[in-house]
Design a protein around this motif. Structure first.
Motif, PDB file in Angstrom:
ATOM      1  N   UNK A 358      28.957  23.866 -14.540  1.00 33.66           N
ATOM      2  CA  UNK A 358      29.227  24.895 -13.536  1.00 33.66           C
ATOM      3  C   UNK A 358      30.452  24.469 -12.752  1.00 33.66           C
ATOM      4  N   UNK A 359      31.028  25.399 -12.002  1.00 35.98           N
ATOM      5  CA  UNK A 359      32.202  25.100 -11.213  1.00 35.98           C
ATOM      6  C   UNK A 359      31.848  24.518  -9.849  1.00 35.98           C
ATOM      7  N   UNK A 360      32.876  24.343  -9.026  1.00 35.79           N
ATOM      8  CA  UNK A 360      32.675  23.750  -7.709  1.00 35.79           C
ATOM      9  C   UNK A 360      32.657  24.816  -6.617  1.00 35.79           C
ATOM     10  N   UNK A 361      32.624  24.378  -5.375  1.00 35.92           N
ATOM     11  CA  UNK A 361      32.519  25.307  -4.252  1.00 35.92           C
ATOM     12  C   UNK A 361      33.702  26.261  -4.185  1.00 35.92           C
ATOM     13  N   UNK A 362      34.906  25.738  -4.366  1.00 37.63           N
ATOM     14  CA  UNK A 362      36.095  26.585  -4.296  1.00 37.63           C
ATOM     15  C   UNK A 362      36.081  27.620  -5.399  1.00 37.63           C
ATOM     16  N   UNK A 363      35.704  27.219  -6.600  1.00 38.41           N
ATOM     17  CA  UNK A 363      35.672  28.154  -7.721  1.00 38.41           C
ATOM     18  C   UNK A 363      34.606  29.222  -7.525  1.00 38.41           C
ATOM     19  N   UNK A 364      33.500  28.871  -6.884  1.00 44.09           N
ATOM     20  CA  UNK A 364      32.469  29.868  -6.589  1.00 44.09           C
ATOM     21  C   UNK A 364      33.009  30.945  -5.661  1.00 44.09           C
ATOM     22  N   UNK A 365      33.785  30.539  -4.676  1.00 45.58           N
ATOM     23  CA  UNK A 365      34.390  31.509  -3.758  1.00 45.58           C
ATOM     24  C   UNK A 365      35.402  32.378  -4.497  1.00 45.58           C
ATOM     25  N   UNK A 366      36.211  31.761  -5.375  1.00 43.99           N
ATOM     26  CA  UNK A 366      37.202  32.514  -6.148  1.00 43.99           C
ATOM     27  C   UNK A 366      36.556  33.609  -6.984  1.00 43.99           C
ATOM     28  N   UNK A 367      35.464  33.254  -7.678  1.00 47.47           N
ATOM     29  CA  UNK A 367      34.848  34.231  -8.570  1.00 47.47           C
ATOM     30  C   UNK A 367      34.169  35.338  -7.783  1.00 47.47           C
ATOM     31  N   UNK A 368      33.629  35.019  -6.599  1.00 47.51           N
ATOM     32  CA  UNK A 368      33.055  36.052  -5.740  1.00 47.51           C
ATOM     33  C   UNK A 368      34.119  37.040  -5.272  1.00 47.51           C
ATOM     34  N   UNK A 369      35.275  36.502  -4.909  1.00 49.12           N
ATOM     35  CA  UNK A 369      36.351  37.373  -4.454  1.00 49.12           C
ATOM     36  C   UNK A 369      36.860  38.262  -5.580  1.00 49.12           C
ATOM     37  N   UNK A 370      36.931  37.715  -6.793  1.00 50.15           N
ATOM     38  CA  UNK A 370      37.341  38.514  -7.939  1.00 50.15           C
ATOM     39  C   UNK A 370      36.336  39.638  -8.202  1.00 50.15           C
ATOM     40  N   UNK A 371      35.052  39.320  -8.132  1.00 50.64           N
ATOM     41  CA  UNK A 371      34.023  40.338  -8.348  1.00 50.64           C
ATOM     42  C   UNK A 371      34.090  41.421  -7.272  1.00 50.64           C
ATOM     43  N   UNK A 372      34.363  41.021  -6.028  1.00 56.76           N
ATOM     44  CA  UNK A 372      34.434  41.986  -4.932  1.00 56.76           C
ATOM     45  C   UNK A 372      35.597  42.952  -5.114  1.00 56.76           C
ATOM     46  N   UNK A 373      36.639  42.522  -5.811  1.00 53.83           N
ATOM     47  CA  UNK A 373      37.784  43.406  -6.066  1.00 53.83           C
ATOM     48  C   UNK A 373      37.514  44.374  -7.209  1.00 53.83           C
ATOM     49  N   UNK A 374      36.356  44.261  -7.839  1.00 48.18           N
ATOM     50  CA  UNK A 374      36.010  45.190  -8.907  1.00 48.18           C
ATOM     51  C   UNK A 374      36.541  44.793 -10.267  1.00 48.18           C
ATOM     52  N   UNK A 375      37.035  43.552 -10.397  1.00 51.77           N
ATOM     53  CA  UNK A 375      37.587  43.101 -11.671  1.00 51.77           C
ATOM     54  C   UNK A 375      36.487  42.923 -12.712  1.00 51.77           C
ATOM     55  N   UNK A 376      35.329  42.447 -12.271  1.00 53.09           N
ATOM     56  CA  UNK A 376      34.246  42.122 -13.192  1.00 53.09           C
ATOM     57  C   UNK A 376      33.324  43.319 -13.376  1.00 53.09           C
ATOM     58  N   UNK A 377      33.168  43.736 -14.604  1.00 57.39           N
ATOM     59  CA  UNK A 377      32.273  44.856 -14.921  1.00 57.39           C
ATOM     60  C   UNK A 377      31.449  44.488 -16.139  1.00 57.39           C
ATOM     61  N   UNK A 378      30.128  44.502 -15.982  1.00 54.88           N
ATOM     62  CA  UNK A 378      29.241  44.175 -17.090  1.00 54.88           C
ATOM     63  C   UNK A 378      27.921  44.911 -16.872  1.00 54.88           C
ATOM     64  N   UNK A 379      27.153  45.126 -17.936  1.00 54.60           N
ATOM     65  CA  UNK A 379      25.880  45.831 -17.785  1.00 54.60           C
ATOM     66  C   UNK A 379      24.874  45.016 -16.989  1.00 54.60           C
ATOM     67  N   UNK A 380      24.197  45.643 -16.053  1.00 51.75           N
ATOM     68  CA  UNK A 380      23.207  44.946 -15.229  1.00 51.75           C
ATOM     69  C   UNK A 380      22.084  45.923 -14.897  1.00 51.75           C
ATOM     70  N   UNK A 381      20.875  45.423 -14.884  1.00 55.83           N
ATOM     71  CA  UNK A 381      19.751  46.252 -14.439  1.00 55.83           C
ATOM     72  C   UNK A 381      18.906  45.440 -13.467  1.00 55.83           C
ATOM     73  N   UNK A 382      18.295  46.136 -12.536  1.00 48.00           N
ATOM     74  CA  UNK A 382      17.472  45.465 -11.538  1.00 48.00           C
ATOM     75  C   UNK A 382      15.995  45.682 -11.833  1.00 48.00           C
TER      76      UNK A 382
END
Length: 411
Positions: A358-382
């Motif tokens: 897994x990545x580190x703390x900084x990388x976790x923040x980076x990926x969250x910010x990328x997801x918040x910008x709508x870059x990441x799209x994948x099928x998900x169900x709750x």
């Protein structure tokens, strides 16, 4: 949420009541009090990862001891801080903050791996959902200095998987410069058409990225690929795989080929893959040839998200010269060496083997910010807590496509 709310003395949790079997019990458990430098989080969502299934079933032989009865699983949880332990307010958190708990629930930040930003290999780590209470429950404790900030704009069902699936695949596909393609990367590939003034302006805008290049050991992508090169993702239709496809294609600009069972084709293509290979239509001798037919030379990297020794054995034949096999998925059962990874052949072709936990703390923040910008799209169900066992049963039959997330507000 900005003010403290009443915290119940008891809350509901999903526990592994018979480790070694697919069995979940929902029980009332005491709500813990945060200790010094800890926070109490009221969870809204928790992703369901195949790693959780493996821990419940005791099928990861590399773990030091079997899973204990009564273990609360889960390691992709997010919610809001509702209570602070002594001293935690000095660590940059406050009541109401939206935060997440990762696979590595805490790291010492002082051992040799931690001092090299390799917290996934911390000698003193605690793993969420394995001898540390995990996120399949309504409330969880987290270290104030290690929980991950989560943007309020990011939906819980997308944010939760980013804490493991997103972070793990981002770690192997990201450049050492954070989000290279978002600014500095575009400048590099557009240099011939830019004026000197425009180059200077972009350099100033991306100064933080440039500093990161200087400080970090390499500007190469961790998986060895550059934007526009071919990357194969094996096991592309699962929760880890679809996240990897989306990050690789939409976030990094790779040309992606997804490999999985035929029923997962559309989800893989919708996640961003250019091509899909039906694994049932090829054998070990021909699947690599199909990749080379589609790419010309082969893939610059093959990221194996499948928990299959067979997938690892097939991956080597898909690589071009100088290509990298990236190990992400962890096979269950007895450990087996990677088939066809002959030292002499790999030396002659310049092949590499890369691993990712897994990545580190900084990388976790980076990926969250990328997801918040709508870059990441994948099928998900709750699903609700009561459906966790049925999701695990689907996993046992390889029927899960995309990511499944517990919504704690669901009945």
């Amino acid at each position: 949420m900005s003010t403290a709310e009443a915290v119940p003395k008891m809350h509901k949790a999903c526990v592994y009541d018979q480790p070694g079997t697919c069995s979940i019990a929902i029980r009332d458990v005491p709500t813990p009090k945060p200790g010094p430098n800890e926070v109490l989080i009221k969870l809204t969502h928790s992703g369901i990862c195949h790693s959780d299934y493996a821990i419940m079933m005791n099928t990861w032989r590399q773990l030091p001891v079997p899973t204990q009865t009564g273990q609360i699983g889960g390691h992709e949880g997010l919610g809001h801080i509702v209570k602070l332990g002594e001293g935690s307010e000095k660590l940059g958190v406050k009541i109401g903050d939206r935060v997440g708990v990762k696979w590595v629930a805490s790291a010492c930040l002082a051992c040799p791996p931690c001092t090299e930003s390799l917290e996934g290999y911390c000698f003193n780590q605690k793993v969420s959902g394995y001898y540390t209470p995990g996120t399949f429950q309504e409330y969880v404790i987290g270290p104030a200095n290690y929980v991950t900030p989560v943007p309020e704009s990011l939906s819980g069902e997308v944010g939760a998987p980013m804490l493991c699936a997103g972070l793990t695949t981002w770690y192997v596909s990201k450049p050492t410069v954070p989000v290279l393609g978002a600014g500095l990367g575009r400048m590099i590939y557009r240099l011939p058409e830019l004026t000197v003034t425009a180059v200077c302006e972009l350099l100033i805008q991306n100064m933080i990225n440039i500093i990161c290049v200087i400080l970090e050991y390499s500007a190469l992508l961790k998986c060895g690929a550059s934007p526009g090169q071919w990357v194969v993702i094996s096991g592309a239709g699962g929760g880890l795989g679809t996240t990897a496809v989306s990050l690789a294609a939409r976030g990094m600009g790779y040309r992606v080929i997804g490999i999985d069972m035929p029923g997962k084709k559309q989800d893989v293509l919708d996640s961003g893959a250019e091509h899909f290979i039906d694994v049932t239509q090829f054998d070990d001798a021909t699947i690599g040839k199909e990749v080379k037919r589609l790419t010309g030379l082969g893939a610059k990297a093959v990221i194996v998200c499948a928990n299959s020794n067979k997938a690892y054995g097939q991956a080597v034949s898909m690589l071009r010269f100088g290509g990298s096999l990236v190990c992400v998925g962890m096979p269950e059962g007895e450990q087996v060496s990677i088939a066809n990874a002959y030292p002499s052949s790999m030396i002659m072709a310049g092949h590499n083997i890369v691993v990712s936990a897994v990545g580190n703390r900084r990388e976790a923040i980076d990926v969250m910010e990328m997801a918040a910008r709508g870059v990441v799209k994948f099928p998900v169900r709750t699903v609700s807590m009561s459906e966790l066992q049925s999701v695990f049963e689907e996993m046992s039959q390889a029927k899960v496509t995309g990511r499944v997330v517990i919504d704690f507000s669901a009945a």
